[in-house]
Scaffold this motif. Structure first.
Motif, PDB file in Angstrom:
ATOM      1  N   LYS A   3      97.127  53.296  12.942  1.00  0.00           N
ATOM      2  CA  LYS A   3      96.269  52.574  14.011  1.00  0.00           C
ATOM      3  C   LYS A   3      96.986  51.173  14.222  1.00  0.00           C
ATOM      4  O   LYS A   3      96.429  50.857  12.942  1.00  0.00           O
ATOM      5  N   ILE A   4      97.942  50.959  15.168  1.00  0.00           N
ATOM      6  CA  ILE A   4      97.750  49.649  14.724  1.00  0.00           C
ATOM      7  C   ILE A   4      97.631  48.426  16.063  1.00  0.00           C
ATOM      8  O   ILE A   4      97.902  48.595  17.300  1.00  0.00           O
ATOM      9  N   GLN A   5      96.842  47.657  15.522  1.00  0.00           N
ATOM     10  CA  GLN A   5      96.511  46.363  17.128  1.00  0.00           C
ATOM     11  C   GLN A   5      96.466  45.693  17.142  1.00  0.00           C
ATOM     12  O   GLN A   5      96.706  44.956  15.499  1.00  0.00           O
ATOM     13  N   ARG A   6      97.417  44.519  17.855  1.00  0.00           N
ATOM     14  CA  ARG A   6      97.624  43.098  17.776  1.00  0.00           C
ATOM     15  C   ARG A   6      96.414  42.373  17.598  1.00  0.00           C
ATOM     16  O   ARG A   6      96.600  42.258  19.409  1.00  0.00           O
ATOM     17  N   SER A   7      95.935  40.966  17.865  1.00  0.00           N
ATOM     18  CA  SER A   7      95.745  40.304  18.137  1.00  0.00           C
ATOM     19  C   SER A   7      96.645  38.364  17.879  1.00  0.00           C
ATOM     20  O   SER A   7      97.498  39.063  16.737  1.00  0.00           O
ATOM     21  N   THR A  13      97.645  38.980  14.342  1.00  0.00           N
ATOM     22  CA  THR A  13      97.046  39.339  13.032  1.00  0.00           C
ATOM     23  C   THR A  13      96.786  41.108  13.833  1.00  0.00           C
ATOM     24  O   THR A  13      97.117  41.588  14.937  1.00  0.00           O
ATOM     25  N   TYR A  14      97.145  41.987  12.613  1.00  0.00           N
ATOM     26  CA  TYR A  14      97.141  43.134  13.074  1.00  0.00           C
ATOM     27  C   TYR A  14      96.714  44.203  12.300  1.00  0.00           C
ATOM     28  O   TYR A  14      96.270  43.947  11.404  1.00  0.00           O
ATOM     29  N   MET A  15      95.888  44.657  12.642  1.00  0.00           N
ATOM     30  CA  MET A  15      94.433  45.495  12.114  1.00  0.00           C
ATOM     31  C   MET A  15      95.350  47.072  12.501  1.00  0.00           C
ATOM     32  O   MET A  15      95.740  47.457  13.578  1.00  0.00           O
ATOM     33  N   SER A  17      94.764  51.223  10.822  1.00  0.00           N
ATOM     34  CA  SER A  17      93.075  51.468  10.621  1.00  0.00           C
ATOM     35  C   SER A  17      94.042  53.362   9.855  1.00  0.00           C
ATOM     36  O   SER A  17      95.015  53.858  11.216  1.00  0.00           O
ATOM     37  N   ASN A  47      89.753  48.848   7.960  1.00  0.00           N
ATOM     38  CA  ASN A  47      89.934  49.851   8.129  1.00  0.00           C
ATOM     39  C   ASN A  47      91.324  50.862   7.556  1.00  0.00           C
ATOM     40  O   ASN A  47      91.135  52.161   7.809  1.00  0.00           O
TER      41      ASN A  47
END
Length: 87
Positions: A3-7, A13-15, A17, A47
């Protein structure tokens, strides 16, 4: 599954998980290339649960290119450092 979340707040930032599978690396490389040059970039690995050899090589390349690896698990850091020692 990854799972990739961008902010974005001045830097991108790519989180990440879950698990980085070999097929996820091309997608991550494309995301990184799509960002504006000169902008700070961070991969938050807090994560991340599992990586393989190709994923470690990818993370090593990212760090070499100036991308920050935030919250990098100790076992991944040791693997990256070990790989650098082999090169």
């Amino acid at each position: 599954m990854l799972k990739i979340q961008r902010s974005s707040n001045g830097q991108v930032t790519y989180m990440l998980s879950g698990q980085i599978e070999d097929e996820d690396i091309a997608e991550l490389e494309a995301l990184i290339r799509s960002e504006a040059r000169g902008r700070g970039m961070v991969l938050d690995l807090k994560n991340l649960t599992l990586v393989g050899h190709d994923a470690v090589a990818f993370l090593d390349r990212c760090e070499t290119k100036g991308i920050t690896l935030k919250n990098c698990p100790a076992y991944i850091r040791e693997w990256i450092n070990g790989q650098r020692g082999e090169s």
